[in-house]
Design an enzyme around this catalytic site. Structure first.
Site, PDB file in Angstrom:
ATOM      1  N   TYR A 143       0.821  -1.213   0.000  1.00 58.46           N
ATOM      2  CA  TYR A 143       0.000   0.000   0.000  1.00 58.46           C
ATOM      3  C   TYR A 143       0.855   1.263   0.000  1.00 58.46           C
ATOM      4  CZ  TYR A 143      -4.362  -2.437  -0.062  1.00 58.46           C
ATOM      5  OH  TYR A 143      -5.415  -3.208  -0.494  1.00 58.46           O
ATOM      6  N   HIS A 175     -15.164   1.842  -1.766  1.00 57.53           N
ATOM      7  CA  HIS A 175     -14.082   0.932  -1.379  1.00 57.53           C
ATOM      8  C   HIS A 175     -12.987   1.637  -0.571  1.00 57.53           C
ATOM      9  CE1 HIS A 175     -15.384  -1.969  -4.858  1.00 57.53           C
ATOM     10  NE2 HIS A 175     -16.162  -2.052  -3.797  1.00 57.53           N
ATOM     11  N   CYS A 184     -10.907  -0.011  16.675  1.00 57.81           N
ATOM     12  CA  CYS A 184     -11.784   1.060  17.143  1.00 57.81           C
ATOM     13  C   CYS A 184     -12.043   2.009  15.970  1.00 57.81           C
ATOM     14  CB  CYS A 184     -11.184   1.787  18.351  1.00 57.81           C
ATOM     15  SG  CYS A 184      -9.806   2.890  17.970  1.00 57.81           S
TER      16      CYS A 184
HETATM   17  C1  BJW Z   1     -11.049   2.265 -19.459  1.00 59.77           C
HETATM   18  C2  BJW Z   1      -9.914   2.965 -19.693  1.00 59.77           C
HETATM   19  C3  BJW Z   1     -10.085   4.248 -20.176  1.00 59.77           C
HETATM   20  C4  BJW Z   1      -9.291   0.957 -18.934  1.00 59.77           C
HETATM   21  N1  BJW Z   1     -11.297   4.698 -20.382  1.00 59.77           N
HETATM   22  N2  BJW Z   1     -12.284   2.625 -19.631  1.00 59.77           N
HETATM   23  C5  BJW Z   1     -19.545 -14.366  -6.355  1.00 59.77           C
HETATM   24  C6  BJW Z   1     -20.638 -13.593  -6.741  1.00 59.77           C
HETATM   25  C7  BJW Z   1     -20.832 -12.329  -6.187  1.00 59.77           C
HETATM   26  C8  BJW Z   1     -19.954 -11.835  -5.250  1.00 59.77           C
HETATM   27  C9  BJW Z   1     -18.886 -12.606  -4.871  1.00 59.77           C
HETATM   28  C10 BJW Z   1     -18.695 -13.850  -5.400  1.00 59.77           C
HETATM   29  N3  BJW Z   1     -17.547 -14.362  -4.846  1.00 59.77           N
HETATM   30  C11 BJW Z   1     -17.049 -13.453  -3.998  1.00 59.77           C
HETATM   31  C12 BJW Z   1     -17.841 -12.395  -3.991  1.00 59.77           C
HETATM   32  C13 BJW Z   1     -17.678 -11.186  -3.223  1.00 59.77           C
HETATM   33  C14 BJW Z   1     -16.635 -10.231  -3.767  1.00 59.77           C
HETATM   34  C15 BJW Z   1     -16.737 -10.158  -5.279  1.00 59.77           C
HETATM   35  O1  BJW Z   1     -17.521  -9.431  -5.841  1.00 59.77           O
HETATM   36  N4  BJW Z   1     -15.883 -10.909  -5.948  1.00 59.77           N
HETATM   37  C16 BJW Z   1     -15.905 -10.993  -7.408  1.00 59.77           C
HETATM   38  C17 BJW Z   1     -14.508 -10.700  -7.945  1.00 59.77           C
HETATM   39  C18 BJW Z   1     -16.444 -12.334  -7.800  1.00 59.77           C
HETATM   40  N5  BJW Z   1     -16.974  -8.956  -3.140  1.00 59.77           N
HETATM   41  C19 BJW Z   1     -16.556  -8.655  -1.938  1.00 59.77           C
HETATM   42  O2  BJW Z   1     -15.837  -9.384  -1.303  1.00 59.77           O
HETATM   43  C20 BJW Z   1     -17.055  -7.338  -1.365  1.00 59.77           C
HETATM   44  N6  BJW Z   1     -17.610  -7.549  -0.087  1.00 59.77           N
HETATM   45  C21 BJW Z   1     -18.650  -8.359   0.118  1.00 59.77           C
HETATM   46  O3  BJW Z   1     -19.217  -8.950  -0.773  1.00 59.77           O
HETATM   47  O4  BJW Z   1     -19.011  -8.474   1.430  1.00 59.77           O
HETATM   48  C22 BJW Z   1     -20.030  -9.385   1.797  1.00 59.77           C
HETATM   49  C23 BJW Z   1     -20.187  -9.260   3.287  1.00 59.77           C
HETATM   50  C24 BJW Z   1     -21.395  -8.862   3.798  1.00 59.77           C
HETATM   51  C25 BJW Z   1     -21.552  -8.751   5.182  1.00 59.77           C
HETATM   52  C26 BJW Z   1     -20.482  -9.050   6.017  1.00 59.77           C
HETATM   53  C27 BJW Z   1     -19.267  -9.434   5.497  1.00 59.77           C
HETATM   54  C28 BJW Z   1     -19.119  -9.544   4.117  1.00 59.77           C
HETATM   55  C29 BJW Z   1     -15.900  -6.368  -1.176  1.00 59.77           C
HETATM   56  C30 BJW Z   1     -15.266  -5.974  -2.456  1.00 59.77           C
HETATM   57  C31 BJW Z   1     -14.046  -5.094  -2.188  1.00 59.77           C
HETATM   58  C32 BJW Z   1     -13.294  -4.766  -3.452  1.00 59.77           C
HETATM   59  N7  BJW Z   1     -12.005  -4.270  -3.133  1.00 59.77           N
HETATM   60  C33 BJW Z   1     -11.104  -3.899  -4.222  1.00 59.77           C
HETATM   61  C34 BJW Z   1      -9.716  -3.564  -3.650  1.00 59.77           C
HETATM   62  C35 BJW Z   1      -9.689  -2.186  -2.982  1.00 59.77           C
HETATM   63  C36 BJW Z   1      -8.399  -1.929  -2.287  1.00 59.77           C
HETATM   64  C37 BJW Z   1      -7.179  -1.937  -3.183  1.00 59.77           C
HETATM   65  O5  BJW Z   1      -7.156  -1.375  -4.257  1.00 59.77           O
HETATM   66  O6  BJW Z   1      -6.184  -2.495  -2.738  1.00 59.77           O
HETATM   67  O7  BJW Z   1     -11.672  -2.810  -4.941  1.00 59.77           O
HETATM   68  S1  BJW Z   1     -10.951  -5.167  -5.476  1.00 59.77           S
HETATM   69  C38 BJW Z   1     -10.814  -4.054  -6.817  1.00 59.77           C
HETATM   70  O8  BJW Z   1     -11.921  -4.277  -7.739  1.00 59.77           O
HETATM   71  C39 BJW Z   1     -11.027  -2.649  -6.238  1.00 59.77           C
HETATM   72  C40 BJW Z   1     -11.948  -2.026  -7.242  1.00 59.77           C
HETATM   73  O9  BJW Z   1     -12.651  -0.935  -6.674  1.00 59.77           O
HETATM   74  C41 BJW Z   1     -12.823  -3.176  -7.664  1.00 59.77           C
HETATM   75  C42 BJW Z   1     -13.519  -2.979  -8.997  1.00 59.77           C
HETATM   76  O10 BJW Z   1     -12.631  -2.863 -10.044  1.00 59.77           O
HETATM   77  P1  BJW Z   1     -12.920  -1.869 -11.255  1.00 59.77           P
HETATM   78  O11 BJW Z   1     -12.936  -0.482 -10.762  1.00 59.77           O
HETATM   79  O12 BJW Z   1     -14.122  -2.333 -11.985  1.00 59.77           O
HETATM   80  O13 BJW Z   1     -11.592  -2.021 -12.139  1.00 59.77           O
HETATM   81  P2  BJW Z   1     -11.202  -3.102 -13.274  1.00 59.77           P
HETATM   82  O14 BJW Z   1      -9.740  -3.078 -13.405  1.00 59.77           O
HETATM   83  O15 BJW Z   1     -11.830  -4.410 -12.997  1.00 59.77           O
HETATM   84  O16 BJW Z   1     -11.879  -2.550 -14.611  1.00 59.77           O
HETATM   85  C43 BJW Z   1     -11.408  -1.366 -15.233  1.00 59.77           C
HETATM   86  C44 BJW Z   1     -12.153  -1.194 -16.544  1.00 59.77           C
HETATM   87  O17 BJW Z   1     -11.760   0.053 -17.125  1.00 59.77           O
HETATM   88  C45 BJW Z   1     -11.803  -2.279 -17.594  1.00 59.77           C
HETATM   89  O18 BJW Z   1     -13.005  -2.870 -18.077  1.00 59.77           O
HETATM   90  C46 BJW Z   1     -11.102  -1.516 -18.719  1.00 59.77           C
HETATM   91  O19 BJW Z   1     -11.464  -1.955 -20.016  1.00 59.77           O
HETATM   92  C47 BJW Z   1     -11.582  -0.106 -18.513  1.00 59.77           C
HETATM   93  N8  BJW Z   1     -10.656   0.952 -18.935  1.00 59.77           N
HETATM   94  N9  BJW Z   1      -8.814   2.120 -19.382  1.00 59.77           N
HETATM   95  C48 BJW Z   1     -12.376   3.899 -20.105  1.00 59.77           C
HETATM   96  N10 BJW Z   1      -8.990   4.992 -20.470  1.00 59.77           N
HETATM   97 ZN    ZN Z   2      -7.882   1.725  17.817  1.00 54.74          ZN
END
Ligand code: BJW
Ligand code: ZN
Length: 245
Positions: free
Chosen positions: A69, A122, A133
């Site tokens: 990070y 996120h 905390c």
């Molecule tokens: C352009 C461009 C240009 C390029 N112009 N375009 C099965 C089904 C459903 C859900 C799940 C499942 N199995 C597991 C899950 C849950 C999981 C999930 O969804 N997983 C999937 C991968 C399957 N989700 C979670 O775990 C979430 N929490 C949750 O579900 O909790 C349940 C719960 C309830 C109650 C109690 C306890 C739990 C949490 C998700 C957290 C995501 N975190 C991250 C990391 C953040 C920190 C870090 O960066 O280190 O967030 S993962 C990562 O992906 C990041 C992003 O915000 C997120 C989304 O990515 P994004 O923004 O879409 O980016 P890309 O790279 O995927 O796409 C970019 C696009 O841009 C591309 O298409 C390019 O073509 C395009 N592009 N240049 C226009 N110039």
């Molecule tokens: Zn604390």
């Protein structure tokens, strides 16, 4: 449909809308030099997400995760908002309370571009929080804290981002879903729409009958559903359709 006509139609729909939600992902910051997660040049190609972006990974190797990070903070701090971020800040100026920007990004570039009505689903890479905390430290410090012990409770400080398997902030999620269900238009920019629950936001707007516009370099599940889909760089499309050229 001719390209110019699609631009004109999307521009008119936005010019006539009183309430607009914009939903962004990593692709909007790609032209600023921030790596996306998936696809060509994506972060997940070089790192195993599950090794670093989970609570289990942090518990196992906090120093390694903090190091990762720290490096990403440095990269993001050195990047600048691009024309797409700036166009959205202009759109907010025009719409005021009728505007909401929901972002999955942690890079802070929307705020640095001048956007204020932002929901960061996120978290933010420049925030440090306590795992036990409510202690939180904000700011554009490039370096993570040297001592990662919470000054309030002695717990361990961690990056203020949402990892896989962690729940998103319920208040922010409600705000995002309810604005998406009420808006006249939703613009989805730069997201692969693979990560839930955020990826359902455009679907809520579609079901509520909003005009949905997608701007993404590659096709997603939304491409066929949206009223207008632009597979071109966000930095070109957004200034053109929000009238901020
Ligand atoms: C352009 C461009 C240009 C390029 N112009 N375009 C099965 C089904 C459903 C859900 C799940 C499942 N199995 C597991 C899950 C849950 C999981 C999930 O969804 N997983 C999937 C991968 C399957 N989700 C979670 O775990 C979430 N929490 C949750 O579900 O909790 C349940 C719960 C309830 C109650 C109690 C306890 C739990 C949490 C998700 C957290 C995501 N975190 C991250 C990391 C953040 C920190 C870090 O960066 O280190 O967030 S993962 C990562 O992906 C990041 C992003 O915000 C997120 C989304 O990515 P994004 O923004 O879409 O980016 P890309 O790279 O995927 O796409 C970019 C696009 O841009 C591309 O298409 C390019 O073509 C395009 N592009 N240049 C226009 N110039
Ligand atoms: Zn604390």
């Amino acid at each position: 449909m001719r390209d110019e006509q699609r631009y004109e139609e999307a521009r008119e729909a936005l010019a006539g809308a009183q309430s607009v939600v914009v939903f962004t992902g990593a692709g909007i910051s790609a032209e600023s030099g921030v790596p996306t997660y998936r696809g060509a040049g994506g972060l997940w190609r070089n790192y195993q997400a599950e090794d670093l972006a989970t609570l289990e990974a942090f518990r196992r190797s906090p120093d390694l995760v903090w190091e990762w990070y720290a490096e990403r903070r440095r990269t993001m701090a050195a990047c600048h908002p691009n024309r797409a971020h700036l166009a959205l800040a202009k759109l907010e100026e025009r719409l005021g309370n009728g505007f909401l920007l929901i972002t999955q990004n942690i890079d802070d570039l929307h705020r640095r571009a001048g956007s204020r009505r932002i929901v960061e689903l996120h978290g933010n890479v420049f925030r440090t929080v306590c795992s036990q905390c409510s202690y939180a430290l904000e700011g554009l410090e490039e370096k993570p804290p040297e001592d990662t012990t919470c000054p309030r409770c002695g717990g361990r400080l961690r990056p203020g981002v949402v990892w896989f398997g962690e729940a998103l902030d319920g208040t922010l999620l409600d705000q995002a879903f309810s604005a998406s269900a009420r808006c006249e238009a939703l613009i989805c920019v730069g997201s692969s729409l693979l990560v839930q629950p955020a990826a359902s936001i455009p679907e809520v707007a579609l079901r509520a009958g909003a005009d949905v516009i997608e701007v993404n370099a590659e096709p997603t599940w939304l491409t066929q559903e949206a009223r207008w889909s632009f597979q071109e760089p966000a930095g070109e499309v957004l200034p053109a359709i929000v009238g901020a050229v």
